[in-house]
Design an enzyme around this catalytic site. Structure first.
Site, mmCIF file in Angstrom:
data_model
loop_
_atom_site.group_PDB
_atom_site.id
_atom_site.type_symbol
_atom_site.label_atom_id
_atom_site.label_comp_id
_atom_site.label_asym_id
_atom_site.label_seq_id
_atom_site.Cartn_x
_atom_site.Cartn_y
_atom_site.Cartn_z
ATOM 1 N N CYS A 28 -39.665 17.299 58.610
ATOM 2 C CA CYS A 28 -40.227 16.417 59.632
ATOM 3 C C CYS A 28 -41.688 16.800 59.780
ATOM 4 O O CYS A 28 -42.188 17.644 59.043
ATOM 5 C CB CYS A 28 -39.457 16.461 60.949
ATOM 6 S SG CYS A 28 -39.636 17.954 61.911
ATOM 7 N N CYS B 253 -38.034 12.060 59.982
ATOM 8 C CA CYS B 253 -38.989 11.254 60.729
ATOM 9 C C CYS B 253 -39.794 10.431 59.731
ATOM 10 O O CYS B 253 -39.966 10.824 58.580
ATOM 11 C CB CYS B 253 -39.893 12.098 61.626
ATOM 12 S SG CYS B 253 -41.198 13.007 60.785
ATOM 13 N N CYS C 212 -44.417 13.063 52.542
ATOM 14 C CA CYS C 212 -43.582 14.017 51.819
ATOM 15 C C CYS C 212 -44.285 14.481 50.548
ATOM 16 O O CYS C 212 -44.704 13.660 49.735
ATOM 17 C CB CYS C 212 -42.237 13.366 51.463
ATOM 18 S SG CYS C 212 -41.069 14.506 50.707
#
Length: 142
Positions: A8, A80, A87
């Site tokens: 997250c 999230c 990412c």
């Protein structure tokens, strides 16, 4: 044994709670890690609400996602939308899974503890189902 990384933004609440529950439900069948794209410490309310359900995450640390890029991962779970968008690249065959949860730390002060509990319960249900579908059932078929 499966390697699972939960991501997250801050690695302070949602990913920490998912880390705790995924490890709890997986037991020895998986090693779970959590990280953030901008880590800023484990939220004390996350520690509190997990403790209320018998899961101790007080020893968890807030880590940056880059620390895990060389780990052979089976699953990368983003919890999230921001972490999903940011990412980092994981040079592996890890299956990427996305399940967004509301950030409980953004709730108004009076509602914050209730929001942490509500998100904890959502994460618990998701984590149990994830382990049953991706770790437990695969172990039975291995």
């Amino acid at each position: 044994m499966k390697n699972i990384l939960v991501l997250c933004t801050g690695n302070s609440a949602r990913s920490q709670m998912a880390h705790g529950y995924l490890q709890h439900f997986a037991g020895e069948r998986a090693q779970v890690y959590s990280a953030g794209v901008a880590p800023h410490g484990v939220n004390p309310l996350a520690i509190q609400v997990m403790g209320e359900d018998g899961i101790d995450i007080s020893h968890h640390t807030s880590n940056h996602a880059d620390e895990y890029t060389s780990l052979p991962l089976d699953y990368v779970i983003t919890v999230c939308d921001n972490a999903r968008e940011q990412c980092p690249f994981f040079p592996s065959t890890a299956k990427k899974v996305h399940q967004s949860f509301t950030d409980p730390s953004h709730a108004p002060g009076d509602d914050r503890l209730a929001q942490f509990r509500a998100v904890r319960d959502e994460i618990k249900a998701y984590s149990q189902q994830f382990i049953e579908e991706n770790v437990t059932s695969q172990a039975a078929h291995a």
